[in-house]
Write a protein that holds these residues in place. Structure first.
Motif, PDB file in Angstrom:
ATOM      1  N   MET A   1       0.837  -1.195   0.000  1.00  0.00           N
ATOM      2  CA  MET A   1       0.000   0.000   0.000  1.00  0.00           C
ATOM      3  C   MET A   1       0.875   1.249   0.000  1.00  0.00           C
ATOM      4  N   ILE A   2       0.351   2.305  -0.596  1.00  0.00           N
ATOM      5  CA  ILE A   2       1.075   3.569  -0.670  1.00  0.00           C
ATOM      6  C   ILE A   2       0.289   4.635   0.093  1.00  0.00           C
ATOM      7  N   VAL A   3       1.002   5.391   0.893  1.00  0.00           N
ATOM      8  CA  VAL A   3       0.393   6.405   1.747  1.00  0.00           C
ATOM      9  C   VAL A   3       0.909   7.782   1.361  1.00  0.00           C
ATOM     10  N   GLU A   4      -0.007   8.695   1.104  1.00  0.00           N
ATOM     11  CA  GLU A   4       0.358  10.101   0.920  1.00  0.00           C
ATOM     12  C   GLU A   4       0.200  10.800   2.251  1.00  0.00           C
ATOM     13  N   PHE A   5       1.201  11.579   2.631  1.00  0.00           N
ATOM     14  CA  PHE A   5       1.189  12.188   3.958  1.00  0.00           C
ATOM     15  C   PHE A   5       1.731  13.606   3.908  1.00  0.00           C
ATOM     16  N   SER A   6       1.451  14.323   4.960  1.00  0.00           N
ATOM     17  CA  SER A   6       2.119  15.599   5.217  1.00  0.00           C
ATOM     18  C   SER A   6       2.441  15.629   6.701  1.00  0.00           C
ATOM     19  N   PHE A   7       3.594  16.221   7.051  1.00  0.00           N
ATOM     20  CA  PHE A   7       3.884  16.393   8.460  1.00  0.00           C
ATOM     21  C   PHE A   7       4.702  17.652   8.678  1.00  0.00           C
ATOM     22  N   TYR A 142      -3.761   4.080  -0.937  1.00  0.00           N
ATOM     23  CA  TYR A 142      -4.222   3.326  -2.088  1.00  0.00           C
ATOM     24  C   TYR A 142      -3.265   2.177  -2.376  1.00  0.00           C
ATOM     25  N   ASP A 143      -3.742   1.220  -3.159  1.00  0.00           N
ATOM     26  CA  ASP A 143      -2.919   0.073  -3.537  1.00  0.00           C
ATOM     27  C   ASP A 143      -1.795   0.526  -4.431  1.00  0.00           C
ATOM     28  N   GLN A 144      -0.624  -0.099  -4.292  1.00  0.00           N
ATOM     29  CA  GLN A 144       0.526   0.323  -5.076  1.00  0.00           C
ATOM     30  C   GLN A 144       0.339   0.041  -6.559  1.00  0.00           C
ATOM     31  N   GLU A 145      -0.599  -0.871  -6.910  1.00  0.00           N
ATOM     32  CA  GLU A 145      -0.843  -1.141  -8.322  1.00  0.00           C
ATOM     33  C   GLU A 145      -1.707  -0.067  -8.967  1.00  0.00           C
ATOM     34  N   ARG A 146      -2.341   0.773  -8.154  1.00  0.00           N
ATOM     35  CA  ARG A 146      -3.274   1.763  -8.688  1.00  0.00           C
ATOM     36  C   ARG A 146      -2.821   3.167  -8.325  1.00  0.00           C
ATOM     37  N   GLN A 147      -2.701   4.016  -9.292  1.00  0.00           N
ATOM     38  CA  GLN A 147      -2.383   5.412  -9.046  1.00  0.00           C
ATOM     39  C   GLN A 147      -3.674   6.176  -8.767  1.00  0.00           C
ATOM     40  N   PRO A 148      -3.688   7.051  -7.746  1.00  0.00           N
ATOM     41  CA  PRO A 148      -4.897   7.823  -7.453  1.00  0.00           C
ATOM     42  C   PRO A 148      -5.165   8.834  -8.562  1.00  0.00           C
ATOM     43  N   PRO A 149      -6.403   9.367  -8.645  1.00  0.00           N
ATOM     44  CA  PRO A 149      -6.743  10.305  -9.722  1.00  0.00           C
ATOM     45  C   PRO A 149      -5.812  11.501  -9.819  1.00  0.00           C
ATOM     46  N   GLU A 150      -5.376  12.030  -8.671  1.00  0.00           N
ATOM     47  CA  GLU A 150      -4.553  13.231  -8.733  1.00  0.00           C
ATOM     48  C   GLU A 150      -3.166  12.973  -9.277  1.00  0.00           C
ATOM     49  N   HIS A 151      -2.779  11.693  -9.404  1.00  0.00           N
ATOM     50  CA  HIS A 151      -1.476  11.385  -9.964  1.00  0.00           C
ATOM     51  C   HIS A 151      -1.577  10.881 -11.399  1.00  0.00           C
TER      52      HIS A 151
END
Length: 213
Positions: A1-7, A142-151
């Motif tokens: 799984m891939i996580v988009e984050f901000s910190f 999201y799953d690493q096989e699928r890119q989210p819409p914003e990407h």
């Protein structure tokens, strides 16, 4: 799984305040039991002399070194002091079998993506960051096989946010209903940073949708 984050870690923020408009994009990070954490990154969009002067005085890094340069960007290496909370956050990623895929900042906190084996690893990372005094905001998972819409067009989260905010606030309307300063206020950044995000976002969209070459 891939996580988009901000910190909200402060690494390089001091140097970036000396060069408004500068954006830093991580190339990679490396560390061993005997070698301190090192970050290699590209910087572009601001005054390099002011940025390099700021690097020398930035308390969050040491021994900054310019490795190479291009007409509009420069490549650097910095070493993180061991006491920084960001070092603990990175080591936690490695210990949990995660991988930092990318990270970037324009002086307003860091955003990026990490690949984790499962949600348990993500949850433990967030807990360890909280224990180190770092607030993490999860933007998407999201799953690493699928890119989210914003990407799907190669946009970074910051570029997409800037473009959507500008459109929704009427920046592209005729006549315009807001200014760059207004867009920047909505984003919580300076007008110069908002301009840079919009420019890079539009270039990215053109390259990935209209430029057949």
């Amino acid at each position: 799984m891939i996580v988009e984050f901000s910190f909200d870690v402060s690494t390089l923020q001091s140097a970036l305040t000396e060069s408004p408009g500068m954006t830093v994009e991580m190339d990679h990070m490396t560390s061993t039991d005997t070698v301190a954490l090192r970050k290699f990154f590209w910087a572009r969009g601001g005054n390099f002399e002011a940025f390099e002067s700021g690097l020398e005085d930035d308390p969050t890094v040491r021994d900054p070194k310019r490795i190479t340069e291009a007409p509009d960007s420069r490549y650097y290496r910095v070493i993180y002091p061991d006491h920084l909370p960001g070092v603990d956050a990175y080591r936690a990623v490695v210990e949990l079998d995660g991988m930092v895929l990318d990270a970037r900042t324009d002086g307003d906190g860091w955003t990026g993506r990490i690949r984790y084996p499962d949600r348990d690893a993500l949850n433990e990372w967030c807990e360890r960051c909280e224990g180190a005094g770092i607030t993490v905001d999860i933007e998407a998972i999201y799953d690493q096989e699928r890119q989210p819409p914003e990407h799907s067009y190669g946009l970074t989260p910051g570029q997409r946010e800037a473009l959507v905010t500008a459109a929704e606030s009427g920046y592209f309307s005729i006549p315009r209903e807001t200014s760059l300063a207004g867009v920047g206020e909505e984003l919580g950044v300076s007008s110069q940073s908002a301009s840079e995000r919009l420019r890079r976002g539009m270039i990215t969209l053109i390259e990935n949708t209209l430029d057949e070459d």
